[in-house]
Design a protein around this motif. Structure first.
Motif, PDB file in Angstrom:
ATOM      1  N   LEU A  80      -4.974  -9.017   0.346  1.00 52.07           N
ATOM      2  CA  LEU A  80      -4.457  -7.977   1.239  1.00 52.07           C
ATOM      3  C   LEU A  80      -3.193  -7.332   0.676  1.00 52.07           C
ATOM      4  CD1 LEU A  80      -4.939  -9.664   4.737  1.00 52.07           C
ATOM      5  CD2 LEU A  80      -6.400  -7.948   3.639  1.00 52.07           C
ATOM      6  N   LEU A  81      -2.340  -8.138   0.087  1.00 50.70           N
ATOM      7  CA  LEU A  81      -1.083  -7.612  -0.428  1.00 50.70           C
ATOM      8  C   LEU A  81      -1.277  -6.706  -1.642  1.00 50.70           C
ATOM      9  CD1 LEU A  81       1.259 -10.707  -0.021  1.00 50.70           C
ATOM     10  CD2 LEU A  81       0.961  -8.752   1.521  1.00 50.70           C
ATOM     11  N   LYS A  82      -2.434  -6.761  -2.277  1.00 50.26           N
ATOM     12  CA  LYS A  82      -2.725  -5.904  -3.426  1.00 50.26           C
ATOM     13  C   LYS A  82      -2.814  -4.425  -3.044  1.00 50.26           C
ATOM     14  CE  LYS A  82      -5.344  -9.205  -6.216  1.00 50.26           C
ATOM     15  NZ  LYS A  82      -6.680  -9.493  -6.761  1.00 50.26           N
ATOM     16  N   VAL A  83      -3.011  -4.155  -1.764  1.00 48.76           N
ATOM     17  CA  VAL A  83      -3.194  -2.780  -1.301  1.00 48.76           C
ATOM     18  C   VAL A  83      -2.056  -1.877  -1.771  1.00 48.76           C
ATOM     19  CG1 VAL A  83      -3.175  -1.376   0.797  1.00 48.76           C
ATOM     20  CG2 VAL A  83      -4.691  -3.329   0.635  1.00 48.76           C
ATOM     21  N   SER A  84      -0.853  -2.395  -1.781  1.00 50.18           N
ATOM     22  CA  SER A  84       0.293  -1.553  -2.156  1.00 50.18           C
ATOM     23  C   SER A  84       0.275  -1.163  -3.636  1.00 50.18           C
ATOM     24  CB  SER A  84       1.606  -2.254  -1.814  1.00 50.18           C
ATOM     25  OG  SER A  84       1.726  -3.450  -2.554  1.00 50.18           O
ATOM     26  N   GLN A  85      -0.535  -1.839  -4.444  1.00 47.07           N
ATOM     27  CA  GLN A  85      -0.572  -1.568  -5.883  1.00 47.07           C
ATOM     28  C   GLN A  85      -1.803  -0.780  -6.320  1.00 47.07           C
ATOM     29  OE1 GLN A  85      -0.636  -5.601  -7.122  1.00 47.07           O
ATOM     30  NE2 GLN A  85       1.417  -6.023  -6.366  1.00 47.07           N
ATOM     31  N   ILE A  86      -2.679  -0.498  -5.389  1.00 45.56           N
ATOM     32  CA  ILE A  86      -3.951   0.149  -5.721  1.00 45.56           C
ATOM     33  C   ILE A  86      -3.854   1.649  -5.499  1.00 45.56           C
ATOM     34  CG2 ILE A  86      -6.400   0.297  -5.080  1.00 45.56           C
ATOM     35  CD1 ILE A  86      -6.191  -2.700  -4.297  1.00 45.56           C
ATOM     36  N   LYS A  87      -4.519   2.401  -6.359  1.00 43.92           N
ATOM     37  CA  LYS A  87      -4.581   3.861  -6.242  1.00 43.92           C
ATOM     38  C   LYS A  87      -5.797   4.217  -5.385  1.00 43.92           C
ATOM     39  CE  LYS A  87      -3.654   8.113  -7.861  1.00 43.92           C
ATOM     40  NZ  LYS A  87      -2.831   8.899  -7.013  1.00 43.92           N
ATOM     41  N   TYR A  88      -5.558   4.927  -4.295  1.00 46.17           N
ATOM     42  CA  TYR A  88      -6.631   5.390  -3.426  1.00 46.17           C
ATOM     43  C   TYR A  88      -6.772   6.901  -3.586  1.00 46.17           C
ATOM     44  CZ  TYR A  88      -6.507   0.703  -1.548  1.00 46.17           C
ATOM     45  OH  TYR A  88      -6.561  -0.658  -1.438  1.00 46.17           O
ATOM     46  N   LYS A  89      -7.731   7.486  -2.895  1.00 43.98           N
ATOM     47  CA  LYS A  89      -7.977   8.925  -3.038  1.00 43.98           C
ATOM     48  C   LYS A  89      -6.732   9.747  -2.772  1.00 43.98           C
ATOM     49  CE  LYS A  89     -12.937   9.047  -2.203  1.00 43.98           C
ATOM     50  NZ  LYS A  89     -14.016   9.464  -1.317  1.00 43.98           N
ATOM     51  N   THR A  90      -5.978   9.351  -1.756  1.00 37.58           N
ATOM     52  CA  THR A  90      -4.746  10.071  -1.426  1.00 37.58           C
ATOM     53  C   THR A  90      -3.659   9.066  -1.063  1.00 37.58           C
ATOM     54  OG1 THR A  90      -5.173  10.256   0.955  1.00 37.58           O
ATOM     55  CG2 THR A  90      -6.076  12.011  -0.457  1.00 37.58           C
ATOM     56  N   ASP A  91      -2.421   9.495  -1.118  1.00 32.23           N
ATOM     57  CA  ASP A  91      -1.317   8.648  -0.667  1.00 32.23           C
ATOM     58  C   ASP A  91      -1.432   8.370   0.822  1.00 32.23           C
ATOM     59  OD1 ASP A  91      -0.231   8.505  -3.210  1.00 32.23           O
ATOM     60  OD2 ASP A  91       1.242  10.111  -2.859  1.00 32.23           O
ATOM     61  N   GLU A  92      -1.935   9.349   1.553  1.00 32.16           N
ATOM     62  CA  GLU A  92      -2.127   9.166   2.996  1.00 32.16           C
ATOM     63  C   GLU A  92      -3.090   8.011   3.267  1.00 32.16           C
ATOM     64  OE1 GLU A  92      -4.560  11.953   5.686  1.00 32.16           O
ATOM     65  OE2 GLU A  92      -2.474  12.607   5.973  1.00 32.16           O
ATOM     66  N   CYS A  93      -4.176   7.945   2.528  1.00 35.07           N
ATOM     67  CA  CYS A  93      -5.135   6.847   2.677  1.00 35.07           C
ATOM     68  C   CYS A  93      -4.450   5.504   2.434  1.00 35.07           C
ATOM     69  CB  CYS A  93      -6.309   7.017   1.711  1.00 35.07           C
ATOM     70  SG  CYS A  93      -7.451   8.334   2.130  1.00 35.07           S
ATOM     71  N   LYS A  94      -3.684   5.441   1.377  1.00 31.86           N
ATOM     72  CA  LYS A  94      -2.979   4.209   1.039  1.00 31.86           C
ATOM     73  C   LYS A  94      -2.017   3.818   2.161  1.00 31.86           C
ATOM     74  CE  LYS A  94      -0.411   2.167  -2.751  1.00 31.86           C
ATOM     75  NZ  LYS A  94      -0.080   2.404  -4.145  1.00 31.86           N
ATOM     76  N   ASN A  95      -1.285   4.778   2.677  1.00 33.41           N
ATOM     77  CA  ASN A  95      -0.314   4.497   3.732  1.00 33.41           C
ATOM     78  C   ASN A  95      -0.978   4.011   5.014  1.00 33.41           C
ATOM     79  OD1 ASN A  95       1.863   5.159   2.083  1.00 33.41           O
ATOM     80  ND2 ASN A  95       1.779   7.318   2.657  1.00 33.41           N
ATOM     81  N   ILE A  96      -2.098   4.612   5.351  1.00 31.14           N
ATOM     82  CA  ILE A  96      -2.859   4.166   6.526  1.00 31.14           C
ATOM     83  C   ILE A  96      -3.368   2.755   6.306  1.00 31.14           C
ATOM     84  CG2 ILE A  96      -4.967   4.567   7.870  1.00 31.14           C
ATOM     85  CD1 ILE A  96      -4.475   7.613   7.345  1.00 31.14           C
TER      86      ILE A  96
END
Length: 173
Positions: A104-120
């Motif tokens: 779960l903590l890896k989420v902050s290091q992964i590149k998603y489609k948008t920064d908004e997606c990552k933040n959500i």
């Protein structure tokens, strides 16, 4: 498509309420993790998390890496379903808690489609961590993750971080 959608949603509901009715099909649902149809993949993620509640043959343990590989899926909905299912799995399989938290903590290091997606998605992780926090051994690692989210660009994620820290901020591992 509507029939498939309805049937899969029915299977998700059954897995939530009567997982024993579907457990013998665990391997079939696991195969849907490889489906090109994202809807089948999402349904399989939800169902597998629910089946972990009665997984006396440790079938989930054998697909752990595959299941958590979807944390890095560029589609936020796929990653979000893994994140949301994680507290169910932790409750059913407490010996996997630390491995799941690390995923779960890896989420902050992964590149998603948008920064908004990552933040959500970070917000979803905070909610899931809240549900399992008392079981986590390395609470400081989690607290650091949440503290790093108080300045998140997504207001809802900021609010989740503040609430989490208000609840657990004085916790020492």
């Amino acid at each position: 498509e509507r029939v498939k959608f309805g049937c899969f949603n029915t299977l998700v509901l059954i897995s939530e309420n009567k997982p024993e009715l579907l457990y013998s099909y665990f391997d079939s649902f696991a195969k849907n993790l490889d489906s090109d149809n994202n809807f089948f993949k999402l349904g399989a993620i939800k169902i597998i998390a629910n089946l972990s509640k009665i997984d006396n043959k440790n079938r989930f343990d054998r697909i752990f890496d595959k299941f958590y590989s979807f944390i890095a899926d560029p589609a936020m909905t796929t990653a979000a379903n893994v994140v949301k299912g994680s507290p169910i799995i932790v409750k059913a399989k407490p010996y996997l808690t630390e491995r799941i938290v690390n995923q779960l903590l890896k989420v902050s290091q992964i590149k998603y489609k948008t920064d908004e997606c990552k933040n959500i998605l970070i917000g979803h992780v905070i909610v899931s961590l809240d549900k399992i926090f008392m079981q986590i051994k390395n609470k400081n690692l989690v607290l650091d993750f949440v503290k790093s989210s108080v300045d998140n660009n997504w207001k809802a994620t900021q609010n989740k971080a503040y609430k989490f820290l208000k609840k657990y901020g004085n916790t020492v591992a």
